[in-house]
Design a protein around this motif. Structure first.
Motif, PDB file in Angstrom:
ATOM      1  N   PHE A   1      -2.333   2.674   0.797  1.00  0.00           N
ATOM      2  CA  PHE A   1      -1.230   2.761  -0.154  1.00  0.00           C
ATOM      3  C   PHE A   1      -0.163   1.712   0.117  1.00  0.00           C
ATOM      4  O   PHE A   1       0.011   1.265   1.258  1.00  0.00           O
ATOM      5  CB  PHE A   1      -0.564   4.143  -0.081  1.00  0.00           C
ATOM      6  CG  PHE A   1      -1.488   5.288  -0.359  1.00  0.00           C
ATOM      7  CD1 PHE A   1      -1.941   5.541  -1.644  1.00  0.00           C
ATOM      8  CD2 PHE A   1      -1.908   6.112   0.670  1.00  0.00           C
ATOM      9  CE1 PHE A   1      -2.796   6.595  -1.907  1.00  0.00           C
ATOM     10  CE2 PHE A   1      -2.762   7.173   0.425  1.00  0.00           C
ATOM     11  CZ  PHE A   1      -3.212   7.414  -0.873  1.00  0.00           C
ATOM     12  N   ASP A   2       0.544   1.362  -0.934  1.00  0.00           N
ATOM     13  CA  ASP A   2       1.769   0.585  -0.792  1.00  0.00           C
ATOM     14  C   ASP A   2       2.867   1.587  -0.443  1.00  0.00           C
ATOM     15  O   ASP A   2       3.380   2.284  -1.318  1.00  0.00           O
ATOM     16  CB  ASP A   2       2.097  -0.145  -2.095  1.00  0.00           C
ATOM     17  CG  ASP A   2       3.423  -0.893  -2.030  1.00  0.00           C
ATOM     18  OD1 ASP A   2       4.041  -0.914  -0.946  1.00  0.00           O
ATOM     19  OD2 ASP A   2       3.841  -1.437  -3.064  1.00  0.00           O
ATOM     20  N   THR A   3       3.219   1.669   0.823  1.00  0.00           N
ATOM     21  CA  THR A   3       4.157   2.705   1.270  1.00  0.00           C
ATOM     22  C   THR A   3       5.598   2.431   0.846  1.00  0.00           C
ATOM     23  O   THR A   3       6.470   3.253   1.102  1.00  0.00           O
ATOM     24  CB  THR A   3       4.089   2.891   2.795  1.00  0.00           C
ATOM     25  OG1 THR A   3       4.346   1.625   3.446  1.00  0.00           O
ATOM     26  CG2 THR A   3       2.712   3.396   3.212  1.00  0.00           C
ATOM     27  N   LYS A   4       5.826   1.299   0.197  1.00  0.00           N
ATOM     28  CA  LYS A   4       7.151   1.071  -0.391  1.00  0.00           C
ATOM     29  C   LYS A   4       7.340   1.933  -1.638  1.00  0.00           C
ATOM     30  O   LYS A   4       8.478   2.177  -2.060  1.00  0.00           O
ATOM     31  CB  LYS A   4       7.324  -0.407  -0.749  1.00  0.00           C
ATOM     32  CG  LYS A   4       7.375  -1.347   0.437  1.00  0.00           C
ATOM     33  CD  LYS A   4       7.549  -2.781  -0.023  1.00  0.00           C
ATOM     34  CE  LYS A   4       7.554  -3.742   1.154  1.00  0.00           C
ATOM     35  NZ  LYS A   4       7.692  -5.156   0.716  1.00  0.00           N
ATOM     36  N   GLN A   5       6.215   2.350  -2.213  1.00  0.00           N
ATOM     37  CA  GLN A   5       6.255   3.168  -3.417  1.00  0.00           C
ATOM     38  C   GLN A   5       6.006   4.634  -3.061  1.00  0.00           C
ATOM     39  O   GLN A   5       5.266   4.943  -2.128  1.00  0.00           O
ATOM     40  CB  GLN A   5       5.196   2.700  -4.415  1.00  0.00           C
ATOM     41  CG  GLN A   5       5.341   1.241  -4.822  1.00  0.00           C
ATOM     42  CD  GLN A   5       6.701   0.940  -5.419  1.00  0.00           C
ATOM     43  OE1 GLN A   5       7.219   1.730  -6.218  1.00  0.00           O
ATOM     44  NE2 GLN A   5       7.286  -0.178  -5.041  1.00  0.00           N
ATOM     45  N   PRO A   6       6.632   5.571  -3.791  1.00  0.00           N
ATOM     46  CA  PRO A   6       6.455   7.000  -3.502  1.00  0.00           C
ATOM     47  C   PRO A   6       4.998   7.437  -3.632  1.00  0.00           C
ATOM     48  O   PRO A   6       4.260   6.939  -4.488  1.00  0.00           O
ATOM     49  CB  PRO A   6       7.333   7.680  -4.558  1.00  0.00           C
ATOM     50  CG  PRO A   6       8.333   6.649  -4.944  1.00  0.00           C
ATOM     51  CD  PRO A   6       7.618   5.341  -4.869  1.00  0.00           C
ATOM     52  N   VAL A   7       4.601   8.360  -2.784  1.00  0.00           N
ATOM     53  CA  VAL A   7       3.235   8.869  -2.819  1.00  0.00           C
ATOM     54  C   VAL A   7       3.247  10.356  -2.456  1.00  0.00           C
ATOM     55  O   VAL A   7       4.061  10.807  -1.641  1.00  0.00           O
ATOM     56  CB  VAL A   7       2.314   8.082  -1.847  1.00  0.00           C
ATOM     57  CG1 VAL A   7       2.813   8.175  -0.411  1.00  0.00           C
ATOM     58  CG2 VAL A   7       0.871   8.542  -1.951  1.00  0.00           C
TER      59      VAL A   7
END
Length: 237
Positions: free
Chosen positions: A204-210
């Motif tokens: 995942f792109d951990t800069k974005q919410p997940v």
């Protein structure tokens, strides 16, 4: 002779320092860097963990407390963050701490702050009350995850973990974790272990919410490694 000895000592010391630095850099990039990328804590702001303080089953209070302890130990060990305030939800002051780096431990049955923060995220998974307690359902589709106790004595539980920006202060972090029951609440912090952190930061792109749904089993007192059974990244205003 003394000059040669000094040269050898200096060379040995330099070799030791180079080796030590290389080992520590390897450890940092392999283990601690993925953990730091997963947490994304703003070190300029306080870190406050909010644990549940009401509910139907007292055992869940213990799970919240143990999960908070695990989180504090992990932050101290991996990120050298030694100051983490732990506050029960009934004593938490939004006026004083709403904009901190926030860690919410315990779902809506136990922790009233879960709803306060979750309502401002529109995450793809949420808790829904059922006749047997709470389950996790997808906002879109029919996916539903709950606590299951089987006739053979084994059981399965699920936790919801959300990684996002604090809606009250986007430069700070919001982490939310809660299980449908005791077992998954206790297991949720495992997502911040080295192996899971490496997996998640690659996936995942951990800069974005997940949002992540974690499944954990109890097989005669033995708990196999938890498994991520559902996940979705989502937009946050």
């Amino acid at each position: 002779m003394s000059q040669d000895l000094m040269v050898n000592l200096v060379a040995s010391l330099l070799a030791f320092l180079v080796g030590w630095l290389a080992r520590n850099l390897f450890t940092y990039y392999r283990n601690r860097r993925p953990v730091a990328r997963l947490w994304r804590i703003n070190r300029q702001a306080p870190v406050t963990a909010i644990v549940g303080s009401a509910g139907e089953r007292e055992a869940l209070w213990e799970a919240d407390a143990l999960a908070a302890m695990s989180i504090r130990q992990g932050l101290s060990r991996d990120l050298k963050i030694h100051s983490v305030a732990t506050v029960r939800s009934v004593a938490f002051s939004l006026a004083a701490h709403a904009e901190d780096n926030i860690i919410v431990i315990g779902g809506p049955a136990m922790n009233e702050m879960w709803k306060v923060y979750a309502d401002r995220l529109n995450a793809p998974y949420k808790f829904r009350r059922t006749s047997n307690g709470y389950g996790i359902e997808a906002q879109q589709g029919d996916d539903f995850f709950g606590e299951v106790r089987r006739p053979d004595g084994t059981s399965q539980d699920h936790a919801l973990v959300i990684l996002a920006r604090n809606p009250f202060e986007p430069s700070n972090r919001l982490i939310m974790m809660a299980g449908c029951g005791f077992l998954a609440t206790l297991a949720a912090p495992v997502l911040f272990s080295y192996s899971f952190a490496r997996q998640l930061t690659r996936q995942f792109d951990t800069k974005q919410p997940v949002a992540l749904v974690l499944s954990v089993e109890d097989v005669g007192g033995y708990m196999p490694k938890p498994v991520i059974v559902a996940h979705a990244q989502f937009a946050q205003v």
